[in-house]
Design an enzyme around this catalytic site. Structure first.
Site, mmCIF file in Angstrom:
data_model
loop_
_atom_site.group_PDB
_atom_site.id
_atom_site.type_symbol
_atom_site.label_atom_id
_atom_site.label_comp_id
_atom_site.label_asym_id
_atom_site.label_seq_id
_atom_site.Cartn_x
_atom_site.Cartn_y
_atom_site.Cartn_z
ATOM 1 C CE LYS A 121 -6.789 8.129 -24.604
ATOM 2 N NZ LYS A 121 -7.474 7.857 -23.187
ATOM 3 C CB ALA A 149 -3.744 11.138 -24.122
ATOM 4 C CG ASP A 202 -4.827 15.898 -22.765
ATOM 5 O OD1 ASP A 202 -4.576 14.680 -22.881
ATOM 6 O OD2 ASP A 202 -6.155 15.445 -22.880
ATOM 7 C CG HIS A 219 -21.627 10.391 -27.682
ATOM 8 N ND1 HIS A 219 -20.870 11.596 -26.542
ATOM 9 C CD2 HIS A 219 -20.150 9.389 -27.363
ATOM 10 C CE1 HIS A 219 -20.114 11.614 -26.187
ATOM 11 N NE2 HIS A 219 -19.427 10.579 -26.178
ATOM 12 C CG PHE A 249 -10.708 14.134 -25.461
ATOM 13 C CD1 PHE A 249 -11.044 13.440 -26.129
ATOM 14 C CD2 PHE A 249 -11.321 13.498 -23.944
ATOM 15 C CE1 PHE A 249 -11.937 12.447 -26.417
ATOM 16 C CE2 PHE A 249 -11.692 11.897 -23.793
ATOM 17 C CZ PHE A 249 -11.875 11.251 -25.330
ATOM 18 C CG ASP A 250 -15.214 13.891 -25.501
ATOM 19 O OD1 ASP A 250 -14.195 13.588 -26.163
ATOM 20 O OD2 ASP A 250 -16.210 12.515 -25.982
ATOM 21 C CE1 TYR A 283 -4.133 1.816 0.976
ATOM 22 C CE2 TYR A 283 -2.941 3.340 2.067
ATOM 23 C CZ TYR A 283 -3.750 2.596 1.098
ATOM 24 O OH TYR A 283 -4.563 3.882 1.141
#
Ligand code: F0G
Length: 459
Positions: A259, A218, A216, A451, A126-127, A74
């Site tokens: 990604k 990714a 970002d 969506h 991004f969303d 942990y």
């Protein structure tokens, strides 16, 4: 169909997973049961699954063997130490805040820095990033260059931010802007790269006003390889050096390791500043977990640590971007309208040009995605009005996004050229029969991120 013979395969297959193309009658039944929404399909009803490149890639034998050495302590896990040192070396940022995936890192960044009424400018969020900005009561501001909003523009860096617009935004609202966020590569307009020159420009504009710059990251490795291929002065540099140079221009990054970590799960926030790190950890512990695991198992930390090394290998990146370009070329050979030049992680079909007879309020992208499944068991995803359309709260009118796209995202190291050839044949069959395709109406819609769960009928 053209062979992809320019690239030597940089790996061979050691473990296989059976897939099959369901009978046409089963596909018809499955898509109706799914309410014409591909998110509702069982993966066993899909043949080539190009819904996303997120967490769907194949791991290497080095990743799997590293996982066996995962330290599941942990506190003070060796696997955390290993990942922290890889992240430090890869990004140049001192502090690692592990999260369960990319959006966990976005959440911690917003909690640490954003207040109600703030504005967050970037090239194109991004969303999930946009979602977290809105949840923090702030306003996302997308300032991608004009060419980045046009499918057919052949600009080599369609992810670039409009530097004049950024300057104007910071001049007008500087006191309400906690940071600028650059998404590399820019997912929503086609996985399009940002040039090193543009990033230097954005960093200079932000730093003149004392505003931090975050990434970002990714798909940072894919972005680095595009810079190497397309930007003067970078042809001899390694992707790792380029990535390090780019990230050195900022103050930290959010990362979805699903990604360019080539892992099935994981993410992190990497930070330069000690004080910000302390603040982020205050939110990390209640939301993600203790500092040395952050919502992941020790074995996941090992998979990401190894994946971050592999993703920057030139042979990997050449094959990766070569695969995307291969699928794009097959479609261009058939005259199919796609976003050009193709980006890193997928091929984006221009649904408005593919189905010009279907008005935007009848979801041409979704109608096309449904057809690709019916014809060939291929699952892509609509990135158009269904995903990004918003209702104006004042007028009740639909605010349409810049483009109606269908993304065919390619999972990393997963599908062969023959799979991609099947995808291209499927798209070509739909193209040949496009006149018979009908628009859709939405019969169910959730208030946010509609969506994912929407249901449709043919009009
Ligand atoms: N940023 C970018 C540019 C992304 O593409 C994604 C995810 C995220 C952040 C969030 O990361 O999923 O690990 O929480 N994109 C996936 C996609 C879902 O299909 O493009 P996450």
């Amino acid at each position: 169909m053209r062979p992809r013979n320019e690239y030597a395969e940089p790996y061979r297959i050691k473990m296989v997973e059976s897939i099959h193309l369901p009978e046409e009658s089963r596909r018809e039944e499955a898509i109706r049961e799914a309410g014409l929404n591909l998110f509702n399909l069982d993966s066993s009803d899909v043949y080539v699954d190009l819904l996303t490149d997120s967490g769907t890639g194949a791991m290497s034998q080095e990743q799997w063997s590293a996982m066996m050495r995962g330290d599941e302590a942990y506190a003070g896990s060796r696997s955390f130490e290993r990942l922290a040192s890889v992240v430090r070396r890869t990004t140049g940022y001192d502090h690692l805040v592990v999260t369960h995936q990319g959006r966990g890192a976005e959440h911690l960044l917003m909690r640490s820095l954003v207040s109600e009424g703030d504005r967050i400018p970037g090239n194109m969020h991004f969303d999930t990033t946009q979602g977290h900005i809105l949840l923090a009561g702030a306003e996302p501001v997308n300032l991608v260059i004009e060419e980045g909003r046009r499918a057919e523009s052949d600009h080599p860096f369609k992810g670039n931010i409009d530097l004049e617009a950024l300057e104007a935004e910071l001049a007008a609202h500087g006191d309400r802007i906690p940071f600028v966020l650059m998404t590399i590569t820019c997912n929503n307009n086609g996985g399009q790269p940002v040039s090193a020159e543009n990033i230097r420009g954005a960093a200079a504009v932000a730093s003149r006003r004392g505003i931090p710059l975050f990434f970002d990251a990714a798909r940072f490795a894919e972005n680095a390889y595009f810079i190497r291929e397309r930007e003067e002065g970078y042809g001899d540099r390694s992707p790792a050096e380029i990535a390090r140079e780019i990230l050195s221009l900022g103050d930290g990054c959010t990362m979805s390791a699903k990604k360019d970590g080539i892992a099935n799960i994981g993410g992190f926030l990497a930070l330069r500043d000690d004080e910000l790190y302390r603040k982020a950890v205050e939110w990390q512990i209640p939301f993600e977990g203790f500092t040395t695991y952050g919502g992941l198992a020790g074995r996941d930390l090992e998979a990401v640590a190894t994946g971050l090394g592999e993703v920057l290998e030139p042979t990997y990146l050449e094959d990766r971007l070569g695969g995307t370009r291969y699928l794009a070329d097959l479609l261009l050979d058939e005259g199919i309208p796609i976003v050009t030049p193709p980006g890193g992680h997928g091929v984006f079909i221009d649904a408005s040009a593919f189905l010009p007879g279907i008005p935007r309020d009848q979801f041409p992208g979704q109608a096309l995605a449904v057809e690709l499944y019916r014809r060939g068991g291929v699952r892509g995803v609509e990135l158009g009005t269904a995903a990004f359309g918003r209702t104006d709260p004042d007028t009740g009118e639909t605010i349409y996004p810049d483009m109606e796209l269908v993304r065919l995202a390619i999972p990393r190291r997963t599908y062969t050229d023959r799979h991609l050839a099947h995808v291209a044949r499927t798209v070509a069959r739909v193209w040949a029969n496009r006149d018979g395709i009908r628009g859709l109406k939405m019969t169910y819609e959730a208030p946010v991120l509609r969506h994912f769960t929407a249901r449709y009928e043919w009009v």
